[in-house]
Design an enzyme around this catalytic site. Structure first.
Site, PDB file in Angstrom:
ATOM      1  N   GLY A   9     -51.984 -30.880  17.737  1.00  0.00           N
ATOM      2  CA  GLY A   9     -52.599 -29.793  18.495  1.00  0.00           C
ATOM      3  C   GLY A   9     -52.760 -30.216  19.942  1.00  0.00           C
ATOM      4  O   GLY A   9     -51.820 -30.717  20.563  1.00  0.00           O
ATOM      5  N   GLU A  69     -62.725 -34.579  16.932  1.00  0.00           N
ATOM      6  CA  GLU A  69     -62.097 -33.991  15.758  1.00  0.00           C
ATOM      7  C   GLU A  69     -63.089 -33.802  14.597  1.00  0.00           C
ATOM      8  O   GLU A  69     -62.683 -33.683  13.456  1.00  0.00           O
ATOM      9  CB  GLU A  69     -60.916 -34.862  15.305  1.00  0.00           C
ATOM     10  CG  GLU A  69     -59.896 -35.147  16.399  1.00  0.00           C
ATOM     11  CD  GLU A  69     -59.203 -33.907  16.941  1.00  0.00           C
ATOM     12  OE1 GLU A  69     -58.930 -32.973  16.167  1.00  0.00           O
ATOM     13  OE2 GLU A  69     -58.940 -33.868  18.157  1.00  0.00           O
TER      14      GLU A  69
END
Length: 174
Positions: A9, A69
């Site tokens: 990402g 994350e």
């Protein structure tokens, strides 16, 4: 300590930490989808959660990644390939953050939805790290630069562009 992290990402274009080496490649057995997260800390807010889709590091950088994350509920180690015809990985034991569909363990998992619904959510969402649509468009651009064709990302970006065109057309009328 040597550690590789697979970024699928925003880590592709915005690592946010120093690294010694970057290697373009792919992993097997996974696909990139906008099913995670109900992002309220980076690309959305509690009112309009965004959707998001995770390199040799020093220990301090691992702490940074754990915070960045945090909405992913699993950390797995995979093989990274650079040649689709080779049965041998370029690097083994590459860390990647993933989201499981277990909504009890992963309260941020939004799951599958029609592309149009995901696009509508992405258009509305904006958080401290910016607009959710910019995340999508930057991911699409970074993948294109790498020569990576991802149909889900492309279809979603096109759906968002269509909705933005419709919104602009409506605002031009008024």
């Amino acid at each position: 300590m040597v550690m590789w992290v697979f970024g699928y990402g925003s880590l592709i274009w915005n690592a946010g930490f120093q690294y010694d080496q970057k290697l373009a490649g792919f992993i097997k057995g996974y696909r990139r989808v906008f099913y995670q997260v109900g992002s309220t800390d980076h690309r959305g807010t509690p009112a309009f959660p965004g959707r998001t889709v995770t390199l040799e590091l020093a220990p301090d950088d691992l702490c940074y990644l754990e915070v960045r994350e945090k909405q992913y509920d699993q950390k797995v180690y995979v093989d990274l390939f650079t040649d689709s015809s080779s049965p041998t990985p370029a690097v083994s034991g590459v860390m990647v953050y993933v989201a499981s569909p277990d909504t009890k363990a992963n309260t941020n998992y939004l799951g599958p939805a029609p592309i149009e619904d995901i696009a509508k959510q992405i258009i509305k969402a904006e958080g401290p790290s910016g607009r959710n649509r910019d995340y999508l468009f930057q991911l699409e651009e970074a993948l294109n630069r790498l020569g990576c064709f991802d149909m889900h990302v492309r279809d979603l970006a096109n759906a968002v562009r269509e909705l933005l065109k419709d919104i602009k057309a409506e605002s031009d009328i008024y």
